[in-house]
Design an enzyme around this catalytic site. Structure first.
Site, mmCIF file in Angstrom:
data_model
loop_
_atom_site.group_PDB
_atom_site.id
_atom_site.type_symbol
_atom_site.label_atom_id
_atom_site.label_comp_id
_atom_site.label_asym_id
_atom_site.label_seq_id
_atom_site.Cartn_x
_atom_site.Cartn_y
_atom_site.Cartn_z
ATOM 1 N N HIS A 18 9.520 81.776 73.357
ATOM 2 C CA HIS A 18 8.541 80.731 73.783
ATOM 3 C C HIS A 18 7.272 81.372 74.267
ATOM 4 O O HIS A 18 6.971 82.326 74.179
ATOM 5 C CB HIS A 18 9.393 79.900 74.861
ATOM 6 C CG HIS A 18 9.643 80.703 75.916
ATOM 7 N ND1 HIS A 18 8.908 81.283 76.785
ATOM 8 C CD2 HIS A 18 11.031 80.652 76.619
ATOM 9 C CE1 HIS A 18 9.161 81.670 78.019
ATOM 10 N NE2 HIS A 18 10.811 81.422 78.039
ATOM 11 N N HIS A 21 7.099 84.494 76.396
ATOM 12 C CA HIS A 21 7.516 85.780 75.632
ATOM 13 C C HIS A 21 6.478 86.105 74.665
ATOM 14 O O HIS A 21 5.732 87.334 74.504
ATOM 15 C CB HIS A 21 8.644 85.454 74.472
ATOM 16 C CG HIS A 21 9.916 85.099 75.306
ATOM 17 N ND1 HIS A 21 10.596 83.910 74.904
ATOM 18 C CD2 HIS A 21 10.564 85.588 76.381
ATOM 19 C CE1 HIS A 21 11.524 83.954 75.677
ATOM 20 N NE2 HIS A 21 11.780 84.754 76.596
ATOM 21 N N CYS A 126 31.501 82.961 92.618
ATOM 22 C CA CYS A 126 31.978 81.967 91.757
ATOM 23 C C CYS A 126 32.164 82.160 90.541
ATOM 24 O O CYS A 126 31.254 82.699 89.672
ATOM 25 C CB CYS A 126 30.570 80.919 91.879
ATOM 26 S SG CYS A 126 30.544 79.523 90.708
ATOM 27 N N CYS A 129 29.638 80.548 87.714
ATOM 28 C CA CYS A 129 28.254 81.179 87.595
ATOM 29 C C CYS A 129 28.603 82.707 87.107
ATOM 30 O O CYS A 129 27.963 83.368 86.592
ATOM 31 C CB CYS A 129 27.730 81.480 88.921
ATOM 32 S SG CYS A 129 27.179 79.981 89.761
ATOM 33 N N CYS A 144 29.645 77.381 96.184
ATOM 34 C CA CYS A 144 28.444 77.964 95.404
ATOM 35 C C CYS A 144 27.132 77.142 95.312
ATOM 36 O O CYS A 144 27.362 75.733 95.277
ATOM 37 C CB CYS A 144 28.853 78.270 94.046
ATOM 38 S SG CYS A 144 27.859 77.742 92.728
ATOM 39 N N HIS A 147 27.009 75.298 91.569
ATOM 40 C CA HIS A 147 27.987 74.248 91.047
ATOM 41 C C HIS A 147 28.934 73.554 92.288
ATOM 42 O O HIS A 147 29.542 72.448 92.186
ATOM 43 C CB HIS A 147 28.935 75.025 90.323
ATOM 44 C CG HIS A 147 28.473 75.651 89.188
ATOM 45 N ND1 HIS A 147 28.286 77.106 89.142
ATOM 46 C CD2 HIS A 147 28.460 75.339 88.061
ATOM 47 C CE1 HIS A 147 27.896 77.422 88.011
ATOM 48 N NE2 HIS A 147 27.808 76.356 87.248
ATOM 49 N N LYS A 294 7.697 74.798 85.607
ATOM 50 C CA LYS A 294 8.114 75.958 85.322
ATOM 51 C C LYS A 294 8.863 75.691 83.697
ATOM 52 O O LYS A 294 9.581 74.667 83.390
ATOM 53 C CB LYS A 294 9.383 76.331 86.120
ATOM 54 C CG LYS A 294 9.544 77.569 86.330
ATOM 55 C CD LYS A 294 10.557 78.078 87.512
ATOM 56 C CE LYS A 294 10.940 79.388 87.266
ATOM 57 N NZ LYS A 294 12.280 79.924 87.104
ATOM 58 N N LYS A 297 14.735 75.181 79.560
ATOM 59 C CA LYS A 297 15.284 74.700 78.646
ATOM 60 C C LYS A 297 15.791 73.073 78.769
ATOM 61 O O LYS A 297 15.666 72.615 78.159
ATOM 62 C CB LYS A 297 16.619 75.459 78.192
ATOM 63 C CG LYS A 297 16.721 76.823 77.473
ATOM 64 C CD LYS A 297 17.972 77.209 77.205
ATOM 65 C CE LYS A 297 17.892 78.564 76.651
ATOM 66 N NZ LYS A 297 19.093 79.223 76.792
HETATM 67 N N1 MSP Z 1 15.941 91.005 79.135
HETATM 68 C C1 MSP Z 1 15.090 91.109 80.354
HETATM 69 C C2 MSP Z 1 14.071 92.046 80.297
HETATM 70 C C3 MSP Z 1 14.618 93.610 80.242
HETATM 71 S S1 MSP Z 1 13.377 94.610 79.964
HETATM 72 C C4 MSP Z 1 14.074 96.308 80.438
HETATM 73 C C5 MSP Z 1 14.313 89.711 80.477
HETATM 74 N N2 MSP Z 1 14.145 89.079 79.430
HETATM 75 S S2 MSP Z 1 13.431 87.645 79.141
HETATM 76 O O1 MSP Z 1 13.837 87.051 77.590
HETATM 77 O O2 MSP Z 1 13.927 86.799 80.229
HETATM 78 O O3 MSP Z 1 11.915 87.964 79.200
HETATM 79 C C6 MSP Z 1 11.371 88.046 80.139
HETATM 80 C C7 MSP Z 1 9.929 88.308 79.998
HETATM 81 O O4 MSP Z 1 9.428 87.396 78.948
HETATM 82 C C8 MSP Z 1 9.172 88.203 81.222
HETATM 83 O O5 MSP Z 1 9.098 89.504 81.827
HETATM 84 C C9 MSP Z 1 7.875 87.906 80.791
HETATM 85 O O6 MSP Z 1 7.029 89.094 80.118
HETATM 86 C C10 MSP Z 1 7.978 86.892 79.684
HETATM 87 N N3 MSP Z 1 8.057 85.465 80.262
HETATM 88 C C11 MSP Z 1 9.109 84.622 80.079
HETATM 89 N N4 MSP Z 1 8.748 83.484 80.655
HETATM 90 C C12 MSP Z 1 7.300 83.562 81.171
HETATM 91 C C13 MSP Z 1 6.743 82.813 81.465
HETATM 92 N N5 MSP Z 1 6.720 81.424 81.921
HETATM 93 N N6 MSP Z 1 5.159 82.980 81.718
HETATM 94 C C14 MSP Z 1 4.929 84.470 81.456
HETATM 95 N N7 MSP Z 1 5.824 85.224 81.025
HETATM 96 C C15 MSP Z 1 6.851 84.660 80.818
HETATM 97 O O7 MSP Z 1 14.122 89.410 81.610
#
Ligand code: MSP
Length: 661
Positions: A18, A21, A126, A129, A144, A147, A294, A297
């Site tokens: 998304h 990322h 939990c 979770c 929890c 839930h 925020k 999903k």
């Molecule tokens: N898998 C772990 C990271 C392990 S690194 C050794 C993780 N993955 S994640 O898929 O949740 O992706 C996290 C990263 O995606 C965040 O640290 C950030 O870089 C990016 N983002 C996800 N959502 C975001 C926003 N809403 N805004 C900005 N960046 C965000 O955590």
């Protein structure tokens, strides 16, 4: 040769890519492209995080094995990065053998250092979770918080990592390396966390199997964060191997603020224990919300699909917007309207105009080929001015990109773009063309407009590679010459002498067609899911009627007052908001472990450095709002009706988060 090894977090495969990322990956890509262009030995890594309970559960919910789910989702990431024009040198999956070997190696090193011991992890558990909760997290007695189901006291055998041994050494590392965690506000957050003391960390699990087995005890799988963090090293092959020697320690781990503790505390402690060097910089960026909400999903309106946007307005426009809109490190709010606004004003207008106008005058008055510059004019009057701006901008932009500030870099480049548009206006080639005596001046001004365009294109290439390539082809830099121009950062002193005399120019073209109202409506229709179209602007953007009415003399009830969540907050960082004289953006510690970003209109009364470390009174439950594209989550109380006369404070040192009644 200087080395530059940059990484993104590896993304969980329980979710498809998304906006968030895409953002991290685009920033890393732009920085990597820039470093390649200044000749650094650059390596850029991204990848996927495929182990752990979260992925196991997501797979089970879809009736798939975790492997199968990972194989499917990883393709979505790979495809997205191709579409986003991400030029990563490697892509690591944590299920690859090369990764597992290095994780086991790190485990053994930590074990050999005497830092692993067996114990039991105990807590309120939990089952829904599959997570432990602290006493304080529970609700309605022993339920929890998610839930609302009864939790049970469980104790799971686990290996612990003696992280507590490394707190002091890590603090020393922070002192000796002030740039270790950036920006400053995030560093202060980690330092105060470290000062509060580190506990040992549970680094293995027995309740599920989807992970890397603990060497010598297959009953346990290695904690997913120890596994995941090691990717930055495992992608370089075995420890001590050629790539490892060449690129470790990483120059920059670019991460989102959500995973700061893992990167700035856990990972360095593990490396200290394993006897390996720490990364040079952990650069933390802020959080994107979508229309004040925020990304989640369950909220379709917040699921911005980068692929769809790139398809509709071009990947470079999307890259430009995301990198330009919010200074790296701050939180920002994404709205389709601001995306289209910047597209129209800065791409269709500023840059688009420069492309079409400079090529139009070149076609009309210089037979569509690069005209000669005229030496004696180069330093005089208007011609000299633009050359000076260009030289300055080249240096400034380079400085900003070295400092991981792409938004500032783009701002600087646009100074040149706008200056070049004014230059065409001021030198008026169409007037010069009427007087054969002024042919040299005409040629010179067309040449300099084209040179400015070429220079801007080269600087913008890390952010908008395709656009840069197109522009360079238009100004006669094709084939190897074009490649070379993109691959090398422009040299300030060569401004005005980069183009090839007589090279054929492309026809004037519209690179970024303006998005008019009808098209905007059609795009919004497509981008915003039907179930999310309330027809209302986001709540956060609307001033509440109560706030508008409030004035001296209006009574509030005790209940009304009680609804305000006032807290002691400590200022962690303060910085000016670009182009807003009165505003500062602060991060404050409100005691809940998640620093808040607030925009405060106090810049005329305080310098940023005066504020750091001060405790103020903070309204914590004010609806978030976006001010100049920057998210603000709360309000700092200050004295003064119009001008700020003083800042609120408490009369003794109280911990952040203390309630104020
Ligand atoms: N898998 C772990 C990271 C392990 S690194 C050794 C993780 N993955 S994640 O898929 O949740 O992706 C996290 C990263 O995606 C965040 O640290 C950030 O870089 C990016 N983002 C996800 N959502 C975001 C926003 N809403 N805004 C900005 N960046 C965000 O955590």
């Amino acid at each position: 040769m200087t080395r530059f090894y940059i990484t993104t977090p590896i993304y969980y495969v329980n979710d498809v890519p998304h906006l968030g990322h895409a953002y991290t990956t685009m920033v890393a890509d732009a920085l990597a492209r820039f470093h390649r262009s200044v000749g650094d030995d650059t390596r850029f890594l991204t990848g996927t995080d495929e182990h752990g309970l979260k992925v196991e559960q997501a797979a089970a919910a879809r009736g798939l094995s975790p492997n199968k789910l990972a194989d499917q989702v990883v393709e979505r990431f790979r495809d997205t990065w191709v579409q986003m024009n991400i030029a990563n040198d490697d892509f690591i999956r944590t299920t690859e053998p090369r990764h597992k070997q290095v994780v086991a190696d790190i485990w053994r090193r930590i074990d050999a250092a005497g830092d692993i011991y067996k114990g039991a992890y105990e807590g309120w558990y939990c089952v829904s979770c599959e997570a432990y909760y602290g006493e304080g997290d529970l609700v309605e007695g022993k339920k929890c918080p998610v839930h609302k189901r009864e939790v049970s006291w469980l104790s799971e055998p686990t290996y612990f990592f003696k992280m507590s041994r490394y707190g002091e050494r890590l603090l020393e590392h922070f002192e000796k390396n002030p740039g270790f965690v950036q920006p400053e506000g995030y560093k202060n957050e980690v330092v105060s966390f470290l000062k509060s003391g580190l506990r040992d960390l549970s680094v293995s699990r027995t309740t599920f199997k989807w992970g890397i087995p603990v060497p010598g005890d297959e009953e346990h799988v290695i904690y997913v964060w120890l596994d995941a963090l090691t990717n930055y090293m495992s992608a370089l092959g075995p420890i001590g191997g050629e790539l490892h020697r060449r690129y470790w320690p990483a120059t920059c781990h670019l991460i989102g603020k959500d995973i700061l503790k893992f990167h700035a505390v856990y990972w360095p402690c593990m490396l200290l224990s394993a006897g390996l060097p720490l990364p040079e910089t952990i650069f933390t960026h802020g959080w994107w919300t979508v229309r004040g909400e925020k990304i989640s999903k369950s909220m379709p309106a917040t699921r911005v699909d980068p692929n769809q946007l790139a398809e509709d307005i071009g990947v470079d426009a999307l890259r430009y917007y995301l990198l330009r809109e919010v200074p790296l490190g701050l939180d920002g709010d994404f709205t389709y309207e601001s995306l289209i606004g910047r597209y129209n004003a800065e791409l269709a207008n500023d840059l688009g105009n420069l492309v079409s106008r400079s090529l139009t005058v070149a076609a009309k008055f210089c037979a569509g080929a690069v005209p000669p510059a005229h030496g004696p004019l180069a330093t005089s009057g208007r011609h000299g001015e633009i050359a000076q701006v260009a030289r300055q901008v080249i240096g400034e932009t380079e400085g900003h990109l070295r400092a991981c500030a792409p938004s500032r870099a783009l701002e600087a480049i646009w100074r040149l773009v706008r200056e070049a548009n004014r230059y065409v206006n001021d030198t008026q080639p169409w007037v010069l063309a009427k007087d054969p005596q002024r042919k040299e001046e005409l040629d010179h001004s067309v040449r300099i407009a084209l040179e400015a365009l070429c220079c801007a294109a080269r600087m913008v290439a890390p952010v908008m590679p395709k656009t840069a390539e197109k522009i360079l082809a238009l100004v006669g830099m094709v084939g190897a010459r074009g490649q070379e121009a993109i691959a090398r950062w422009p040299v300030a002193d060569r401004f005005g002498q980069e183009l090839e005399l007589g090279a054929p120019l492309g026809a004037s073209t519209i690179l970024f067609p303006r998005i008019d109202e009808a098209r905007q409506a059609a795009l919004l229709e497509r981008w915003i899911p039907t179930d999310a179209r309330a027809g209302e602007p986001p709540a956060a953007a609307k001033p509440s009627p109560a706030a508008e009415k409030t004035s001296d003399g209006v009574e509030v009830t005790f209940e009304e007052f009680g609804r305000m969540d006032l807290r002691v907050a400590r200022v962690l960082s303060a910085e000016p908001v670009p182009k807003a004289k009165k505003l500062l953006v602060l991060t404050v510690d409100v005691g809940d472990g998640t620093p808040r970003q607030v925009v405060a209109g106090i810049a005329e009364a305080f310098r940023p450095e005066e504020l750091i470390g001060r405790s103020v009174i903070f309204l914590a439950n004010l609806k978030p709002a976006t001010i100049r594209g920057v998210t603000s989550q709360g309000m700092i109380l200050a004295a003064g009706a119009d001008a700020v006369l003083g800042l609120s404070a408490v009369d003794r040192d109280l911990p952040p988060g203390t309630r104020i009644r």
